[in-house]
Design a protein around this motif. Structure first.
Motif, short mmCIF file in Angstrom:
data_model
loop_
_atom_site.label_atom_id
_atom_site.label_comp_id
_atom_site.label_asym_id
_atom_site.label_seq_id
_atom_site.Cartn_x
_atom_site.Cartn_y
_atom_site.Cartn_z
N ASP A 1 -13.39 0.93 -6.25
CA ASP A 1 -12.43 -0.14 -5.29
C ASP A 1 -10.94 0.66 -5.27
O ASP A 1 -10.34 0.43 -6.41
N ILE B 1 -8.80 -0.55 -2.76
CA ILE B 1 -8.19 -1.59 -2.06
C ILE B 1 -6.43 -1.49 -1.84
O ILE B 1 -6.33 -2.15 -1.16
N TYR B 2 -6.57 -1.23 -2.91
CA TYR B 2 -4.89 -1.24 -3.27
C TYR B 2 -4.54 0.50 -3.37
O TYR B 2 -3.22 0.68 -3.33
N LEU C 1 -18.82 -5.27 -2.51
CA LEU C 1 -18.80 -5.23 -3.61
C LEU C 1 -19.79 -6.14 -3.65
O LEU C 1 -20.65 -5.51 -4.49
N SER D 1 -7.31 -6.11 4.10
CA SER D 1 -6.10 -7.52 3.21
C SER D 1 -5.16 -6.93 2.75
O SER D 1 -3.60 -7.93 3.47
N LYS D 2 -4.98 -6.03 1.63
CA LYS D 2 -3.88 -5.26 1.55
C LYS D 2 -2.59 -4.65 1.92
O LYS D 2 -1.53 -5.03 2.34
N TYR E 1 -10.64 -7.19 -12.50
CA TYR E 1 -10.37 -7.73 -10.99
C TYR E 1 -11.48 -8.77 -11.57
O TYR E 1 -12.50 -8.12 -11.72
N GLY F 1 -14.78 -8.85 4.54
CA GLY F 1 -12.84 -9.00 3.39
C GLY F 1 -14.16 -7.37 2.18
O GLY F 1 -15.55 -7.44 1.93
N SER F 2 -13.32 -6.96 1.67
CA SER F 2 -14.37 -5.90 -0.05
C SER F 2 -15.03 -7.19 -0.91
O SER F 2 -15.42 -6.47 -1.36
N SER F 3 -14.86 -7.87 -0.73
CA SER F 3 -15.12 -9.07 -1.50
C SER F 3 -16.50 -9.16 -1.15
O SER F 3 -17.64 -8.29 -1.42
N ARG G 1 -10.55 -11.67 6.48
CA ARG G 1 -12.14 -11.19 5.88
C ARG G 1 -12.24 -10.01 6.57
O ARG G 1 -12.74 -9.71 6.99
N SER H 1 -10.36 -2.64 1.74
CA SER H 1 -9.82 -4.00 2.25
C SER H 1 -8.23 -3.53 3.69
O SER H 1 -8.07 -3.08 3.54
N ASN I 1 -6.67 -4.33 -10.23
CA ASN I 1 -5.18 -5.46 -10.48
C ASN I 1 -5.74 -5.97 -11.91
O ASN I 1 -7.72 -5.99 -12.03
C1 LIG Z 1 -8.95 -6.05 -7.00
C2 LIG Z 1 -9.55 -5.85 -6.20
N1 LIG Z 1 -10.92 -6.08 -5.58
C3 LIG Z 1 -11.32 -6.40 -4.45
C4 LIG Z 1 -10.54 -8.09 -3.70
C5 LIG Z 1 -10.81 -9.07 -3.23
O1 LIG Z 1 -10.08 -8.67 -1.77
P1 LIG Z 1 -10.39 -8.82 -0.63
O2 LIG Z 1 -12.29 -9.99 -0.19
O3 LIG Z 1 -9.53 -10.19 0.32
O4 LIG Z 1 -10.70 -8.17 0.14
C6 LIG Z 1 -9.11 -8.18 -4.38
C7 LIG Z 1 -8.22 -9.37 -4.21
O5 LIG Z 1 -7.36 -9.36 -4.57
C8 LIG Z 1 -8.35 -7.23 -5.15
O6 LIG Z 1 -7.92 -7.57 -6.51
#
Ligand SMILES: Cc1ncc(COP(=O)(O)O)c(C=O)c1O
Length: 397
Positions: A206, A208-209, A107, A243-244, A128, A102-104, A252, A241, A178
């Motif tokens: 980041d 991700i979006y 980070l 994820s989105k 976030y 995941g991008s988590s 993940r 990521s 976010n």
């Molecule tokens: C701005 C931002 N960064 C990172 C994440 C982490 O996402 P993930 O670990 O699923 O890639 C989120 C999840 O909502 C997010 O909104």
């Protein structure tokens, strides 16, 4: 209490996710027979695309379940790099791409690489929430900078300059963001990259979006910071990521593009922190970049855009104040102060009274948090329409 039984001080500084509490309250209402429109959920409602599921099933059938390199499968790193060339028109060396849990995890890796005790990382408030916790867990100091409509609810070069101190080590920006869905304009992003470089700090973006960007203009493609701040690209950290945009939250899987000189250290951190990203997820993700999958995802991006185009004017009509049109992701950050000076209470009341679940601003920082709520448009249009109709009745509009 026996001090040997106490937990580390950092744990006390980690706030819970209020959105989870909203969700729990919403589920309790549903269990009691009430219907709830869920506008609190921060993940796409679309299923993982069929070719991606099929690729995972093939990997499982082959028994392909062993650890991969901590940096990820070489073919996936190459596929991600190619995606930047094809989709964003920017050359990225596959060696710079690190596949993460995941991008988590991306980070966390960057923060573990850069943050020493007491180092400051500048973040937007609202932003976030996990970001400030990553910095805190590493004994750094997350420095939330209040942002508002005048800078698109984003950090600007001037704000970064004004908040820089000798302890500042870097800046983390999510664009689109976010909870606000707003994007840093290209010219401002270039100024930010130049300012951070002049200060001798590190810029982490980041994205991700980014795949879920709207109002795309003639090119039909969003722009990565790697293309926008091309002069600084080799020194940037870019987080993203599956994820989105790719609808793979629970798999993940994400990635980090890092300066090449840091890849070896990041590899050591990844090896020690989680060994490798999930193998089946990586095999599945290889099917993300086929024309078939990308066509499905483009259709879904347009569906999100249509939802935004419905929801933002509808909320404004109800009396919520949304000064900047969100340009990506699936969130609307709205000023709710006309209805209440306490957005946490307002969210509870709206859930009880209207059967609509939304998230209070307190989840995203402290700056004017009690005056804001976040709406997510991660539900289909008919449900969004129902949600707005319920709010209209409840608010007497
Ligand atoms: C701005 C931002 N960064 C990172 C994440 C982490 O996402 P993930 O670990 O699923 O890639 C989120 C999840 O909502 C997010 O909104």
């Amino acid at each position: 209490m026996d001090s040997r039984l106490a937990t580390a001080a950092r744990v006390g500084d980690i706030a819970p996710f209020h959105v989870m509490e909203v969700q729990t309250a919403a589920r309790a209402l549903e269990a009691a027979g009430r219907s709830v429109v869920h506008m609190e959920i921060g993940e796409p409602d679309f299923p993982t695309p069929a070719p991606v599921l099929a690729a995972a099933q093939r990997a499982i059938a082959r028994g392909d379940i062993y650890y991969t390199s901590a940096l990820g499968l070489p073919e996936l790193r190459a596929a991600i790099a190619r995606h930047y060339a094809d989709h964003y028109g920017v050359a990225v060396a596959p060696e710079r791409v690190i596949v993460t849990a995941g991008s988590s995890a991306a980070l966390l890796l960057v923060m573990a690489l850069l943050v020493d005790r007491g180092d400051r990382i500048l973040l937007s408030d609202p932003g976030y929430p996990c970001n400030r916790h990553f910095v805190r867990v590493l004994e750094g100091e997350p420095a939330g900078v209040p942002v508002g409509a005048e800078t698109n609810y984003q950090l600007s070069a001037d704000l970064i300059d004004a908040h820089w101190t000798p302890a500042t080590r870097g800046v983390l920006i999510a664009s689109p963001s976010n909870p606000t869905g707003t994007t840093v304009p290209a010219e401002e992003m270039r100024r930010i990259a130049a300012t951070v470089a002049r200060r001798g700090g590190r810029l982490i973006v980041d994205e991700i979006y980014l795949g879920l960007s709207y109002d795309l203009g003639p090119t039909g493609r969003p722009r990565s910071v790697l293309a926008i701040a091309a002069d600084a690209a080799d020194d940037l950290f870019v987080v993203s990521s599956f994820s989105k945009f790719f609808n793979m939250t629970g798999w993940r899987l994400g990635w980090l593009i890092a300066p090449e000189r840091h890849v070896r250290d990041l590899e050591k951190l990844a090896q020690n922190l989680y060994i490798s990203p999930a193998t089946v997820s990586q095999r599945a993700a290889l099917a993300c970049f086929t024309p078939e999958t990308l066509a499905v995802l483009e259709e879904r991006r347009r569906a999100f855009e249509a939802r935004r185009d419905f929801l933002v004017p509808a909320l404004r009509e109800l009396g919520f104040v949304i000064p900047v049109m969100p340009s990506g992701g699936f969130f609307v950050y709205a000023d709710s102060s006309r209805f209440s000076s306490d957005s946490e209470r307002f969210c509870r009341d709206v859930l009880e009274g209207a059967g609509v679940a939304i998230t209070p601003g307190i989840d995203f920082g402290t700056h004017r948090a009690a005056a804001h709520v976040r709406f997510a448009y991660t539900i289909e249009m008919s449900k969004l329409e129902d949600g707005v109709a319920r709010l209209a009745r409840y608010l007497g509009r």
